[in-house]
Design a protein around this motif. Structure first.
Motif, short mmCIF file in Angstrom:
data_model
loop_
_atom_site.label_atom_id
_atom_site.label_comp_id
_atom_site.label_asym_id
_atom_site.label_seq_id
_atom_site.Cartn_x
_atom_site.Cartn_y
_atom_site.Cartn_z
N LEU A 143 -19.10 22.80 -8.42
CA LEU A 143 -18.17 22.45 -7.35
C LEU A 143 -16.89 21.85 -7.96
O LEU A 143 -15.77 22.18 -7.54
N GLU A 144 -17.08 21.02 -8.95
CA GLU A 144 -15.92 20.42 -9.63
C GLU A 144 -15.08 21.52 -10.29
O GLU A 144 -13.85 21.48 -10.27
N ARG A 145 -15.77 22.51 -10.84
CA ARG A 145 -15.10 23.65 -11.47
C ARG A 145 -14.26 24.42 -10.43
O ARG A 145 -13.14 24.84 -10.71
N ALA A 146 -14.81 24.60 -9.25
CA ALA A 146 -14.08 25.28 -8.18
C ALA A 146 -12.86 24.44 -7.79
O ALA A 146 -11.76 24.97 -7.58
N ARG A 147 -13.04 23.14 -7.74
CA ARG A 147 -11.94 22.27 -7.35
C ARG A 147 -10.79 22.34 -8.37
O ARG A 147 -9.62 22.34 -8.02
N LEU A 148 -11.17 22.46 -9.63
CA LEU A 148 -10.17 22.56 -10.69
C LEU A 148 -9.32 23.80 -10.51
O LEU A 148 -8.09 23.75 -10.62
N VAL A 160 -11.57 22.74 -0.46
CA VAL A 160 -12.69 23.58 -0.90
C VAL A 160 -13.80 23.59 0.14
O VAL A 160 -14.39 22.55 0.45
N TRP A 161 -14.06 24.77 0.68
CA TRP A 161 -15.28 24.98 1.46
C TRP A 161 -16.41 25.22 0.48
O TRP A 161 -16.29 26.10 -0.37
N ALA A 162 -17.51 24.50 0.60
CA ALA A 162 -18.72 24.89 -0.12
C ALA A 162 -19.43 25.91 0.77
O ALA A 162 -19.86 25.57 1.88
N VAL A 163 -19.51 27.16 0.32
CA VAL A 163 -20.18 28.18 1.13
C VAL A 163 -21.69 28.05 0.93
O VAL A 163 -22.19 28.15 -0.19
N VAL A 164 -22.37 27.76 2.02
CA VAL A 164 -23.82 27.51 1.96
C VAL A 164 -24.60 28.43 2.90
O VAL A 164 -25.68 28.09 3.36
N LYS A 165 -24.02 29.62 3.16
CA LYS A 165 -24.76 30.58 3.99
C LYS A 165 -26.05 31.00 3.28
O LYS A 165 -26.22 30.74 2.09
N ALA A 166 -26.90 31.69 4.03
CA ALA A 166 -28.19 32.16 3.48
C ALA A 166 -28.95 31.01 2.82
O ALA A 166 -29.46 31.11 1.70
N ASN A 167 -29.01 29.89 3.58
CA ASN A 167 -29.74 28.73 3.08
C ASN A 167 -29.27 28.33 1.68
O ASN A 167 -30.06 28.12 0.77
N ALA A 168 -27.93 28.20 1.58
CA ALA A 168 -27.32 27.84 0.30
C ALA A 168 -27.72 28.82 -0.79
O ALA A 168 -28.18 28.43 -1.87
N ALA A 216 -18.99 16.23 -2.09
CA ALA A 216 -17.59 16.10 -2.49
C ALA A 216 -16.73 17.28 -2.02
O ALA A 216 -15.53 17.30 -2.24
N ALA A 217 -17.35 18.27 -1.37
CA ALA A 217 -16.56 19.39 -0.82
C ALA A 217 -15.78 18.89 0.40
O ALA A 217 -16.09 17.84 0.97
N ASP A 218 -14.77 19.67 0.80
CA ASP A 218 -14.00 19.30 1.99
C ASP A 218 -14.68 19.78 3.26
O ASP A 218 -14.34 19.32 4.35
N GLY A 219 -15.60 20.72 3.12
CA GLY A 219 -16.32 21.21 4.28
C GLY A 219 -17.39 22.19 3.85
O GLY A 219 -17.46 22.57 2.67
N LEU A 261 -19.50 27.73 -15.95
CA LEU A 261 -20.42 27.43 -14.84
C LEU A 261 -21.79 27.10 -15.42
O LEU A 261 -22.20 27.67 -16.43
N GLN A 262 -22.48 26.19 -14.78
CA GLN A 262 -23.82 25.80 -15.23
C GLN A 262 -24.87 26.36 -14.28
O GLN A 262 -24.62 26.49 -13.09
N PRO A 263 -26.07 26.64 -14.82
CA PRO A 263 -27.14 27.13 -13.94
C PRO A 263 -27.42 26.11 -12.83
O PRO A 263 -27.42 24.91 -13.08
N ALA A 264 -27.63 26.61 -11.64
CA ALA A 264 -27.95 25.75 -10.51
C ALA A 264 -29.40 25.93 -10.07
O ALA A 264 -29.91 25.18 -9.26
N MET A 265 -30.03 26.97 -10.62
CA MET A 265 -31.43 27.23 -10.27
C MET A 265 -32.20 27.71 -11.50
O MET A 265 -31.68 28.52 -12.26
N THR A 266 -33.39 27.16 -11.67
CA THR A 266 -34.30 27.71 -12.67
C THR A 266 -35.54 28.22 -11.96
O THR A 266 -36.06 27.56 -11.05
N LEU A 267 -35.97 29.41 -12.35
CA LEU A 267 -37.27 29.91 -11.89
C LEU A 267 -38.16 29.97 -13.12
O LEU A 267 -37.83 30.63 -14.11
N SER A 268 -39.24 29.21 -13.07
CA SER A 268 -40.10 29.12 -14.26
C SER A 268 -41.56 29.26 -13.87
O SER A 268 -41.94 29.06 -12.72
#
Ligand SMILES: *Cc1c(COP(=O)(O)O)cnc(C)c1O
Length: 362
Positions: free
Chosen positions: A18-23, A30-38, A52-55, A230-237
């Protein structure tokens, strides 16, 4: 003991992205798009990281209710607007901003009884040809909306078809700018790809990043997540639950699609297509065992995959298997690499993690 499979949402990665998007967005909101259950991560699991998003931008009214239930008082935008007239009651009650992309939605608004006027985002079809008013009809829609007592502020939006590719956004920008030229209101144009690749032209007043927040490069393979920082936001293990030693000519799994050239050790990992691991992956798909990059062999079954343990001498029953994301030792496997091997995109993989997979947040 439950099956060892686990999905983990990484708060630090989500915050970083998110910080990267803001940069890139500089002074745009910045809208954080969280469709499809984020994007499959779970709205409740990402919410704190995206405070920290604006919406928050999404499509499903039930998801908007969940965000309000988490205590969010700021903007929420329905990216496809309302689907039927009574959705507008929820917009009034929860103060949801909504896209207006067709005359039917203006008709519904005109008939809506409300004490509070709505903030709307008027959408132009600038060439994507999904939702939105044609450029030559945009001004008339704006005029009609602006005369409604149900409408407060009108913002202008469009969506790019090729922000991630060689065609780019110029043709749509020209169409949009020409048709919206002297209309007042905030502009919202950019998805992740436009935010990263075309920020100077398309920044507008509100950017709408989705996929980049979840650690996937919007223009992979032209650029990867590392390139965009960008950093991984999800790990499947999961873990190995079996090991087999094969001789030359032995085959693995359904259809015997892999056959050993010589002696080879195979690990059996507890993950399959019923967990959301793509069945289109075949021999060669990257996977980490104990943090070491190796490959899947044979077909994906419902509950298992088979992996090559050549080069992974530590591989044994109980070894950690990382399908994508971050291994516990820190090694990374980008979801984009796996998606490519499955002939799809990171979006689809992260959205498809099955309900039977337990989900943690770290
Ligand atoms: C999904 C969506 C986005 C986000 O797109 P990404 O490619 O995930 O960044 C932006 N705007 C609209 C209208 C969307 O539907």
């Amino acid at each position: 003991m439950p099956r060892p499979i686990l999905a983990t949402a990484h708060s630090q990665g989500l915050r970083h992205n998110l910080e990267r998007a803001r940069l890139s967005a500089r002074d745009a909101k910045v809208w954080a798009v969280v469709k499809a259950n984020a994007y499959g991560h779970g709205i409740e699991r990402v919410f704190e990281s995206f405070r920290a998003a604006d919406g928050f931008a999404l499509l499903d009214l039930a998801e908007a209710e969940r965000i309000r239930a988490l205590g969010w008082r700021g903007p929420i935008l329905l990216l496809e607007g309302v689907f039927e007239a009574r959705d507008l009651e929820l917009c009034s009650r929860l103060d949801l901003w909504h896209t207006v992309h067709c005359d039917a939605q203006i008709d519904m608004l005109a008939a809506h009884k409300t004490h509070s006027a709505h903030r709307v985002f008027l959408k132009m079809n600038s060439g994507m040809n999904r939702l939105g008013f044609a450029p030559e009809r945009f001004r008339a829609a704006w005029t009609r909306l602006s005369a409604l007592p149900q409408v407060d502020e009108i913002s202008l939006m469009t969506h790019f078809s090729d922000a991630d590719g060689p065609r780019g956004i110029r043709h749509q920008m020209q169409t949009f700018e020409q048709a919206a030229r002297d209309l007042p209101g905030d502009r919202s144009l950019a998805n992740s790809a436009a935010t990263l690749r075309h920020a100077d032209e398309a920044r507008g007043d509100w950017v709408r990043p989705g996929i980049m927040l979840y650690g996937s490069a919007p223009d992979f393979p032209a650029h990867d997540a590392e390139h965009w920082q960008l950093q991984p936001a999800m790990t499947l293990s999961t873990r190995l639950i079996g090991v087999q030693t094969l001789a030359a000519g032995d085959t693995v799994g359904y259809g015997s699609s892999f056959s050993a050239d010589g002696p080879i050790t195979i690990g059996i990992a507890a993950v399959g297509y019923a967990d959301g691991y793509p069945r289109h992956c075949s021999t060669g798909t990257p996977v980490l065992v104990d943090g070491v990059r190796t490959r899947m062999v044979g077909r994906v079954s419902m509950d298992m995959i088979t992996v090559d343990l050549t080069g992974v001498p530590s591989g044994r029953i109980g070894s950690e298997v990382t399908l994508w994301g971050r291994a516990s030792g820190g090694a990374l496997l980008s979801i984009d690499d796996v998606a490519q091997a499955a002939g799809t995109v990171g979006y689809e993989l992260m959205c498809a993690v099955a309900p039977r997979v337990p989900f943690a947040v770290d």
